[in-house]
Design a protein around this motif. Structure first.
Motif, PDB file in Angstrom:
ATOM      1  N   UNK A 176      -7.811  48.783 -45.854  1.00 27.45           N
ATOM      2  CA  UNK A 176      -8.063  49.157 -44.462  1.00 27.45           C
ATOM      3  C   UNK A 176      -7.382  50.472 -44.135  1.00 27.45           C
ATOM      4  N   UNK A 177      -7.828  51.127 -43.063  1.00 33.02           N
ATOM      5  CA  UNK A 177      -7.185  52.357 -42.617  1.00 33.02           C
ATOM      6  C   UNK A 177      -5.793  52.055 -42.108  1.00 33.02           C
ATOM      7  N   UNK A 178      -4.850  52.877 -42.510  1.00 35.75           N
ATOM      8  CA  UNK A 178      -3.496  52.747 -41.977  1.00 35.75           C
ATOM      9  C   UNK A 178      -3.457  53.390 -40.606  1.00 35.75           C
TER      10      UNK A 178
ATOM     11  N   UNK B 237       1.025  56.823 -33.505  1.00 36.52           N
ATOM     12  CA  UNK B 237       0.430  57.919 -32.743  1.00 36.52           C
ATOM     13  C   UNK B 237      -1.037  57.684 -32.445  1.00 36.52           C
ATOM     14  N   UNK B 238      -1.692  56.747 -33.181  1.00 33.66           N
ATOM     15  CA  UNK B 238      -3.103  56.490 -32.961  1.00 33.66           C
ATOM     16  C   UNK B 238      -3.369  55.864 -31.604  1.00 33.66           C
ATOM     17  N   UNK B 239      -2.323  55.361 -30.952  1.00 34.19           N
ATOM     18  CA  UNK B 239      -2.514  54.764 -29.641  1.00 34.19           C
ATOM     19  C   UNK B 239      -2.540  55.809 -28.551  1.00 34.19           C
ATOM     20  N   UNK B 240      -2.407  57.063 -28.930  1.00 36.24           N
ATOM     21  CA  UNK B 240      -2.411  58.151 -27.956  1.00 36.24           C
ATOM     22  C   UNK B 240      -3.546  59.099 -28.275  1.00 36.24           C
ATOM     23  N   UNK B 241      -4.370  59.381 -27.286  1.00 42.96           N
ATOM     24  CA  UNK B 241      -5.494  60.282 -27.502  1.00 42.96           C
ATOM     25  C   UNK B 241      -4.995  61.673 -27.855  1.00 42.96           C
ATOM     26  N   UNK B 242      -5.789  62.460 -28.603  1.00 43.98           N
ATOM     27  CA  UNK B 242      -5.355  63.802 -29.009  1.00 43.98           C
ATOM     28  C   UNK B 242      -4.922  64.665 -27.847  1.00 43.98           C
TER      29      UNK B 242
ATOM     30  N   UNK C 159     -13.560  50.432 -32.817  1.00 41.46           N
ATOM     31  CA  UNK C 159     -14.922  50.250 -33.313  1.00 41.46           C
ATOM     32  C   UNK C 159     -15.077  50.795 -34.735  1.00 41.46           C
ATOM     33  N   UNK C 160     -14.484  51.966 -34.977  1.00 42.54           N
ATOM     34  CA  UNK C 160     -14.569  52.548 -36.315  1.00 42.54           C
ATOM     35  C   UNK C 160     -13.842  51.671 -37.326  1.00 42.54           C
ATOM     36  N   UNK C 161     -12.660  51.182 -36.971  1.00 39.72           N
ATOM     37  CA  UNK C 161     -11.900  50.322 -37.872  1.00 39.72           C
ATOM     38  C   UNK C 161     -12.666  49.037 -38.190  1.00 39.72           C
TER      39      UNK C 161
ATOM     40  N   UNK D 284     -15.499  49.844 -40.624  1.00 39.50           N
ATOM     41  CA  UNK D 284     -15.024  50.114 -41.978  1.00 39.50           C
ATOM     42  C   UNK D 284     -14.547  48.820 -42.656  1.00 39.50           C
ATOM     43  N   UNK D 285     -13.897  47.960 -41.886  1.00 39.98           N
ATOM     44  CA  UNK D 285     -13.343  46.725 -42.444  1.00 39.98           C
ATOM     45  C   UNK D 285     -14.412  45.664 -42.720  1.00 39.98           C
ATOM     46  N   UNK D 286     -15.582  45.801 -42.090  1.00 37.02           N
ATOM     47  CA  UNK D 286     -16.609  44.758 -42.220  1.00 37.02           C
ATOM     48  C   UNK D 286     -17.125  44.658 -43.656  1.00 37.02           C
TER      49      UNK D 286
END
Length: 243
Positions: free
Chosen positions: A95-97, A101-106, A236-238, A241-243
């Motif tokens: 899975x993607x790590x 920081x991913x909880x904050x938008x760019x 949604x992307x995760x 990818x995980x499906x």
């Protein structure tokens, strides 16, 4: 006034239209015999990020400086596949790590974090980016007065003023209506109008709740919604990818 979800919305407006997964947001209210609708979009925040990127692309000196900073950061962190990298590499299970920081938008990483402006909590820093508004004021049987404006730094700056005798032209949804709208005389740029008329129109909006309070609230809401949509997108992307 609260949205059905329990979130507070901007003073003077009775309804907030915010559909998850869509960029556009609308505020509506009644003022006497007028129906007022103010729309804005989180796309403005993404456009600001792209404009900044274009600025670096057009200035070699800035680009070189950014590249040097990035290289230095990469050396210090151990490269893109280190534990702290954002959306880089994969976990042992494939899975993607996901880093904190991913909880904050760019956009929030550049400007600081903001709490939900509709919740009445937090919000320690005022965003500086401009939010574009479309303001429709409709009277039954009398058409629509439409204004294009920008909300920034607590001010609503009017850019254009249009009048449509047919309300459907104010929000042309078909090619035919769009063509009819383009063929209309739309008047001079707002800045070319007499200063007294400019002030009159600014007071006209202020009386209807399109004022400093709204100009402060909208950029905060845009920032909050953009982060919310970004997190949903990551999820949604995760999941895909995980499906």
């Amino acid at each position: 006034m609260k949205h059905p979800t329990g979130r507070k919305i901007c003073v003077n407006f009775q309804q907030l239209e915010d559909t998850p997964g869509q960029e556009e947001v609308a505020l509506t209210r009644k003022f006497g015999d007028e129906s007022i609708r103010v729309t804005f979009s989180i796309a403005d925040l993404n456009n600001i990020d792209q404009e900044e990127a274009d600025q670096f692309d057009s200035d070699p000196a800035l680009s070189d400086e950014e590249a040097a900073d990035a290289a230095e950061t990469n050396v210090q962190s151990g490269g893109a596949n280190t534990k702290g990298s954002i959306n880089q590499g994969r976990t042992k299970g494939g899975n993607f790590a996901v880093a904190p920081e991913d909880s904050i938008a760019p956009s929030d990483r550049a400007q600081g974090s903001y709490e939900d402006p509709a919740s009445g909590e937090g919000g320690s820093q005022e965003p500086s980016f401009p939010a574009r508004l479309t303001i429709n004021i409709q009277k039954v049987g009398k058409g629509v007065l439409q204004m294009e404006a920008v909300a920034q730094d607590g001010e609503v700056v009017i850019e254009n003023v249009y009048y449509f005798q047919k309300p459907e032209l104010a929000d042309a949804k078909t090619a035919e209506l769009d063509w009819s709208r383009r063929n209309l005389y739309t008047g001079p740029p707002f800045g070319n109008l007499d200063e007294d008329l400019q002030m009159l129109l600014e007071r006209y909006l202020d009386e209807r709740g399109v004022n400093t309070a709204l100009a402060l609230w909208i950029p905060e809401y845009v920032d909050w919604k953009e982060q919310k949509e970004y997190l949903n997108w990551l999820s949604n992307v995760k999941s895909f990818v995980d499906a």
